[in-house]
Write a protein that holds these residues in place. Structure first.
Motif, PDB file in Angstrom:
ATOM      1  N   ILE A 140     -21.125  -9.693  15.930  1.00  0.00           N
ATOM      2  CA  ILE A 140     -20.278  -8.843  16.138  1.00  0.00           C
ATOM      3  C   ILE A 140     -19.436  -9.283  17.804  1.00  0.00           C
ATOM      4  N   ALA A 141     -20.475  -9.502  18.220  1.00  0.00           N
ATOM      5  CA  ALA A 141     -19.492 -11.019  19.327  1.00  0.00           C
ATOM      6  C   ALA A 141     -18.578 -11.826  18.812  1.00  0.00           C
ATOM      7  N   THR A 142     -18.460 -12.135  17.522  1.00  0.00           N
ATOM      8  CA  THR A 142     -17.791 -12.896  16.879  1.00  0.00           C
ATOM      9  C   THR A 142     -16.132 -12.602  15.871  1.00  0.00           C
ATOM     10  N   LEU A 143     -16.168 -11.084  16.705  1.00  0.00           N
ATOM     11  CA  LEU A 143     -14.943 -10.768  15.913  1.00  0.00           C
ATOM     12  C   LEU A 143     -13.529 -11.388  16.970  1.00  0.00           C
ATOM     13  N   THR A 144     -12.493 -11.371  16.148  1.00  0.00           N
ATOM     14  CA  THR A 144     -11.267 -11.369  16.345  1.00  0.00           C
ATOM     15  C   THR A 144     -10.145 -10.523  16.618  1.00  0.00           C
ATOM     16  N   CYS A 145     -10.632  -9.583  16.313  1.00  0.00           N
ATOM     17  CA  CYS A 145      -9.794  -8.533  16.716  1.00  0.00           C
ATOM     18  C   CYS A 145      -9.255  -7.443  18.014  1.00  0.00           C
ATOM     19  N   ALA A 146      -8.301  -7.532  17.921  1.00  0.00           N
ATOM     20  CA  ALA A 146      -8.168  -6.642  19.551  1.00  0.00           C
ATOM     21  C   ALA A 146      -8.949  -5.791  19.684  1.00  0.00           C
ATOM     22  N   PRO A 147      -9.730  -5.989  21.036  1.00  0.00           N
ATOM     23  CA  PRO A 147      -9.293  -6.006  22.905  1.00  0.00           C
ATOM     24  C   PRO A 147     -10.048  -7.363  22.171  1.00  0.00           C
ATOM     25  N   TRP A 148     -10.235  -8.324  21.570  1.00  0.00           N
ATOM     26  CA  TRP A 148     -10.777  -9.602  21.821  1.00  0.00           C
ATOM     27  C   TRP A 148      -9.929 -10.432  22.303  1.00  0.00           C
TER      28      TRP A 148
ATOM     29  N   THR B 111       0.554  -1.193  -0.323  1.00  0.00           N
ATOM     30  CA  THR B 111       0.259   0.323   0.263  1.00  0.00           C
ATOM     31  C   THR B 111       1.101   1.146   0.027  1.00  0.00           C
ATOM     32  N   MET B 112       1.930   1.241   0.945  1.00  0.00           N
ATOM     33  CA  MET B 112       2.794   2.589   0.828  1.00  0.00           C
ATOM     34  C   MET B 112       3.395   2.499  -0.402  1.00  0.00           C
ATOM     35  N   ALA B 113       4.021   1.343  -0.957  1.00  0.00           N
ATOM     36  CA  ALA B 113       4.700   1.316  -2.071  1.00  0.00           C
ATOM     37  C   ALA B 113       4.094   1.932  -3.406  1.00  0.00           C
ATOM     38  N   ALA B 114       2.062   2.135  -3.228  1.00  0.00           N
ATOM     39  CA  ALA B 114       1.431   2.753  -4.054  1.00  0.00           C
ATOM     40  C   ALA B 114       0.856   4.496  -3.615  1.00  0.00           C
ATOM     41  N   ARG B 115       1.606   5.385  -3.284  1.00  0.00           N
ATOM     42  CA  ARG B 115       2.158   5.780  -1.960  1.00  0.00           C
ATOM     43  C   ARG B 115       0.001   6.071  -1.573  1.00  0.00           C
ATOM     44  N   GLY B 116      -0.379   4.464  -1.255  1.00  0.00           N
ATOM     45  CA  GLY B 116      -1.865   4.669  -0.957  1.00  0.00           C
ATOM     46  C   GLY B 116      -2.003   5.116   0.407  1.00  0.00           C
ATOM     47  N   VAL B 117      -3.375   4.245   1.012  1.00  0.00           N
ATOM     48  CA  VAL B 117      -3.231   4.981   2.278  1.00  0.00           C
ATOM     49  C   VAL B 117      -3.859   3.510   3.454  1.00  0.00           C
ATOM     50  N   VAL B 118      -2.989   3.163   4.447  1.00  0.00           N
ATOM     51  CA  VAL B 118      -3.241   2.442   5.531  1.00  0.00           C
ATOM     52  C   VAL B 118      -3.647   2.802   6.597  1.00  0.00           C
ATOM     53  N   GLU B 119      -5.469   2.488   7.033  1.00  0.00           N
ATOM     54  CA  GLU B 119      -5.743   2.857   7.633  1.00  0.00           C
ATOM     55  C   GLU B 119      -6.288   1.635   8.773  1.00  0.00           C
ATOM     56  N   GLY B 120      -6.303   2.024  10.044  1.00  0.00           N
ATOM     57  CA  GLY B 120      -6.148   1.385  11.101  1.00  0.00           C
ATOM     58  C   GLY B 120      -7.229   1.452  11.967  1.00  0.00           C
ATOM     59  N   HIS B 121      -7.104   0.601  12.859  1.00  0.00           N
ATOM     60  CA  HIS B 121      -8.295  -0.269  14.027  1.00  0.00           C
ATOM     61  C   HIS B 121      -7.789  -0.393  15.463  1.00  0.00           C
ATOM     62  N   GLY B 122      -7.463   1.032  15.788  1.00  0.00           N
ATOM     63  CA  GLY B 122      -7.225   1.157  17.028  1.00  0.00           C
ATOM     64  C   GLY B 122      -8.250   0.582  18.987  1.00  0.00           C
ATOM     65  N   ALA B 123      -8.689   0.103  18.487  1.00  0.00           N
ATOM     66  CA  ALA B 123      -9.792  -0.466  19.938  1.00  0.00           C
ATOM     67  C   ALA B 123      -8.684  -0.954  20.987  1.00  0.00           C
ATOM     68  N   GLY B 124      -9.358  -0.735  21.975  1.00  0.00           N
ATOM     69  CA  GLY B 124      -8.146  -0.295  23.695  1.00  0.00           C
ATOM     70  C   GLY B 124      -7.264   0.257  23.729  1.00  0.00           C
ATOM     71  N   LEU B 125      -7.112   0.100  22.651  1.00  0.00           N
ATOM     72  CA  LEU B 125      -5.272   1.419  22.191  1.00  0.00           C
ATOM     73  C   LEU B 125      -4.766   2.099  22.958  1.00  0.00           C
ATOM     74  N   ARG B 126      -5.058   2.131  24.482  1.00  0.00           N
ATOM     75  CA  ARG B 126      -5.342   3.674  24.961  1.00  0.00           C
ATOM     76  C   ARG B 126      -3.015   4.200  26.254  1.00  0.00           C
TER      77      ARG B 126
ATOM     78  N   ARG C  58     -19.092 -15.258  26.819  1.00  0.00           N
ATOM     79  CA  ARG C  58     -19.966 -14.315  27.082  1.00  0.00           C
ATOM     80  C   ARG C  58     -19.752 -13.365  25.380  1.00  0.00           C
ATOM     81  N   PRO C  59     -21.157 -12.795  25.239  1.00  0.00           N
ATOM     82  CA  PRO C  59     -20.808 -11.472  24.461  1.00  0.00           C
ATOM     83  C   PRO C  59     -19.686 -10.378  24.656  1.00  0.00           C
ATOM     84  N   PHE C  60     -18.942 -10.104  23.207  1.00  0.00           N
ATOM     85  CA  PHE C  60     -18.020  -9.313  24.227  1.00  0.00           C
ATOM     86  C   PHE C  60     -16.435  -9.246  25.782  1.00  0.00           C
ATOM     87  N   HIS C  61     -16.891  -9.999  25.507  1.00  0.00           N
ATOM     88  CA  HIS C  61     -15.494 -11.344  26.377  1.00  0.00           C
ATOM     89  C   HIS C  61     -14.398 -10.309  26.432  1.00  0.00           C
TER      90      HIS C  61
END
Length: 614
Positions: free
Chosen positions: A578-586, A208-223, A419-422
C-alpha cells in the motif's frame, strides 16, 4: 432462494411473502429463538419466531403469533438473533480469495452481505467488474455482494491503462445489485479543473447521482474545515479514513457518514462518547482491507462489532453499526440490515451478546454454519480465461531492466530517495556511488531499490528508483508482488538487479501473487492466479502459503528506519503493497512508465516529474 436481485422475480417473490405472512400459504421454515434484536429501535422481541419462505423473511413476532404453517420448525430458543452483518466498505480482493471462498470464510463470522469496493479488481478487469462480483451468487453462494465499481480507474489522471468514466458508470448503475460508486480518492482531481482526471471523476459522480446511487468518499488527511465542507459539498457521502475522534466528529457534523476501522475505532468511539454523541445512525464499523490470514486469526465483521462493544458501545448500538446503519447508508434496507419481512433470511444466532459469540449463522433461510464450521461446500465457479490472464509483461526481464544508468564519466550521482508513506512535497537527495556506469545502492545508508513493472501493456516497461529503509540487506535478495494499491502493477524491492529480475519473472509465470528470492534462490511463493489479486482456493490454503512466506522472510535481514511512520515495523515489509498508493495525502510516487512520466517519478497532485538520478 439464491441469486442476485431481479425486479421481475422480486415482485413475484414478494407476492408470495404476503400470502405466507397472512397464513394463506405454507412457509418453508419457522425458527424459534430466545430473543430477536429489532435494529430499527435497538430493542428486543422476547420468545420470538421468524418465518421464512424462498430465502426471505415473511413474518416476525412473539411465539405463537404466526397463524400459518411451516414445512419445518427449528427450536433455537436458547439463542439470540441479530441480522446478518454487513460490510459497508470492503475490498474482498484484500482477503486474496475469490468470492465463493470468501463466503466460506466470512459467513461463519456473521457477514452475510458486502458492499464490495471494487477499485482493485476494476483496475485489472474494468470491463468484467460486474460479471466477476455477481458470478458466485449466480452459482448459489449465500454471500450477497453489492458492487461499487471503482472510481479510481486509473487512480490519478497521470497514470495510464484501464479507464472508467461516467458512461461506464451509467451502465453499471443499471444493475439492481450496484449500490453506488467506490471511494472517490483523487481529491486534487475533483478540486482542480486543470487536472487530467477532473472531468472523468465528475462524470462518474453525475452518473451515480442520476441513478440515485451512493457516492462513497475517501478523505485521508482531510481535516481542515474548508476541506471537509468542500468534500461534503461534492456529494461524497462518507469517509472511512478518520484517525482521531475530533476528525470523526467534524465530519459527522458536516453530514458525512463515518465508517470506523478497527485500528482507530477504540479512540474514536471513546472520543465520540465523551463529546456526547447520542445518535449513532451516521456511523458504521468497516473492515476495508483484511487478509484471509488476519480474518482467520481475528475474525471478520464479528471482530468489528466486538471491538465496538469493547470500546464502550452498548451491544445493541454496536450491532446497528454493522447492520441497519450501513444498510440505510447504502440504500439497501429493502433487502438487508434487519430481521424484518421482505429481507433476506440472514440471521446470526448468538449464545452470548456481550462477547458477541456466534453459535450459528443462517443465510437465505438455511443454516450455513455451526460455530466456525461452514456447512455447505463452496459453490463451484468456473472462472473464465479473462480472470486468469492478467499478467502481461510481454517478455522475460533481465538485470539490465532494473539498472539505473549513470551519466557519462560520473563517479557519483545525485538521487531523490523516497520511503514508504512519503507525504511531503520535499524529497531528500542522496549522493550514490557509480560502478561500471550504473548507479549503486548504499546498504550502509539503508538505501535500496524499488521498482514498478507494468503488467498490463505487454511492453515490459520497468520504472525504478532508490528507496530508503524498505528492503532486504542480504545480497541477491528481492521481494515482489502483483498487489500494489491501487493500480496493481507489480512492485519489486531488492538488493540486486539480478534477484529482482528473477523474482518478477517467477511471479509472471505463476500468474500473480508474491515471490521471495533470498541469496539468489526462490524461497517462497504465494499464488494469486485470479486477477493477480486473489486465489480460487480456500482461505486455509492461502493462509498456509502466506505463513510459509512469513517463515522464509524471517531468514532475511530487512532494512528498517526507526524514524518511519509508527505503523511501519521492522521485518518483512508487507505494507509496501500500500506504499504504492497515489491518492491523497501522497505526493511524490513511483508509477508505471507513461508518456507523461517516462521515468515514473511524479508528484501526483501537480503532475510535476523528476529524473530518478541527476
Amino acid at each position: 432462494m439464491t441469486g442476485n436481485i431481479d425486479f421481475k422475480h422480486e415482485i413475484a417473490l414478494r407476492k408470495n411473502l404476503v400470502q405466507v405472512a397472512l397464513g394463506h400459504r405454507k412457509a418453508d421454515v419457522l425458527l424459534r429463538v430466545g430473543r430477536v434484536l429489532d435494529t430499527a429501535t435497538a430493542t428486543w422481541i422476547d420468545d420470538a419466531e421468524i418465518v421464512m419462505s424462498q430465502g426471505r423473511i415473511a413474518f416476525v413476532g412473539p411465539k405463537g403469533s404466526f397463524t400459518g404453517q411451516a414445512v419445518r420448525t427449528f427450536d433455537r430458543s436458547t439463542l439470540l438473533a441479530v441480522p446478518g452483518l454487513g460490510e459497508v466498505h470492503k475490498h474482498i480482493e484484500s482477503s486474496h480469495i475469490t468470492p465463493e471462498y470468501e463466503a466460506a470464510l466470512v459467513l461463519p463470522r456473521g457477514n452475510t452481505w458486502t458492499c464490495e469496493a471494487s477499485h482493485e479488481l476494476s483496475n485489472v478487469l474494468p470491463e468484467q467488474t460486474m460479471d466477476f462480483w455477481l458470478k458466485a451468487r449466480e452459482a448459489g453462494s449465500p454471500l450477497k455482494i453489492f458492487p461499487l465499481p471503482g472510481s479510481a480507474v486509473p487512480p490519478t489522471g497521470w497514470e495510464h491503462g484501464a479507464r472508467l468514466d461516467g458512461n461506464d458508470q451509467t451502465g453499471f448503475m443499471s444493475n439492481p445489485m450496484t449500490a453506488g460508486l467506490d471511494e472517490v480518492m483523487d481529491w486534487p482531481a475533483l478540486t482542480r479543473s486543470e487536472n487530467p482526471g477532473h472531468d472523468r471523476l465528475w462524470s462518474m459522480i453525475e452518473a451515480t447521482m442520476a441513478a440515485r446511487g451512493v457516492v462513497e468518499g475517501h478523505g485521508a488527511g482531510l481535516r481542515d474545515l474548508p476541506g471537509i465542507n468542500a468534500f461534503a459539498a461534492a456529494g461524497l457521502a462518507s469517509d472511512h479514513e478518520a484517525w482521531t475522534a475530533q476528525e470523526a466528529w467534524d465530519k459527522l457534523r458536516h453530514g458525512l457518514f463515518v465508517q470506523l476501522r478497527v485500528h482507530t475505532m477504540d479512540d474514536i468511539i471513546k472520543g465520540l462518547l465523551e463529546r456526547g454523541l447520542r445518535d449513532w445512525s451516521q456511523v458504521a464499523v468497516t473492515t476495508d482491507d483484511r487478509s484471509a490470514t488476519d480474518t482467520l486469526r481475528l475474525g471478520g465483521a464479528d471482530y468489528n462489532v466486538r471491538c465496538a462493544i469493547n470500546a464502550g458501545l452498548a451491544p445493541e448500538i454496536a450491532v446497528q453499526l454493522a447492520t441497519i446503519n450501513p444498510a440505510r447508508h447504502m440504500r439497501l434496507t429493502p433487502w438487508v440490515g434487519s430481521i424484518s419481512p421482505g429481507r433476506y433470511a440472514d440471521i446470526v444466532l448468538l449464545d452470548d451478546l456481550d462477547s458477541f459469540s456466534i453459535s450459528q449463522v443462517w443465510a437465505d433461510g438455511q443454516q450455513v454454519s455451526d460455530g466456525l464450521d461452514y456447512l455447505p461446500d463452496p459453490v463451484s465457479v468456473e472462472w473464465p480465461d479473462w480472470a486468469y490472464d492478467t499478467i502481461n509483461i510481454g517478455r522475460l526481464l533481465t538485470a539490465d531492466d532494473f539498472a539505473i544508468p549513470a551519466h557519462p564519466d560520473r563517479q557519483t550521482m545525485q538521487a531523490p530517495v523516497l520511503r514508504p508513506f512519503h507525504w511531503s512535497d520535499e524529497v531528500p537527495v542522496y549522493t550514490l556511488p557509480v560502478q561500471d556506469g550504473v548507479v549503486q545502492r548504499d546498504a550502509q545508508k539503508n538505501i535500496t531499490k524499488f521498482s514498478i513493472i507494468d503488467r498490463f501493456s505487454g511492453q515490459g516497461a520497468v520504472t525504478k528508483m532508490f528507496w530508503l529503509g524498505c528492503g532486504p540487506k542480504d545480497p541477491d535478495t528481492a521481494l515482489c508482488c502483483s498487489m500494489a494499491h491501487d493500480k496493481h502493477n507489480i512492485w519489486c524491492v531488492g538488493s540486486s538487479d539480478q534477484a529482482m529480475a528473477l523474482a518478477v519473472n517467477q511471479l509472471a509465470q505463476m500468474g500473480g501473487g508474491w515471490v521471495l528470492v533470498h541469496r539468489g534462490q526462490v524461497t517462497a511463493r504465494v499464488r494469486y492466479e485470479i486477477a493477480g489479486l486473489m486465489t480460487a482456493r480456500r482461505a486455509e490454503e492461502n493462509d498456509a502459503e502466506m505463513r510459509a512466506l512469513y517463515a522464509a522472510a524471517k531468514e532475511v535481514e530487512w532494512m528498517y528506519e526507526p524514524s518511519f511512520h509508527p505503523r511501519w515495523q521492522p521485518g518483512f515489509p508487507e505494507r509496501l503493497a500500500i506504499a504504492t498508493l497515489t491518492c491523497a495525502p501522497w505526493r511524490w510516487n513511483l508509477v508505471a512508465k507513461s508518456d507523461h512520466a517516462p521515468e515514473g517519478l511524479i508528484h501526483v497532485v501537480t503532475g510535476e516529474t523528476r529524473p530518478v538520478v541527476f
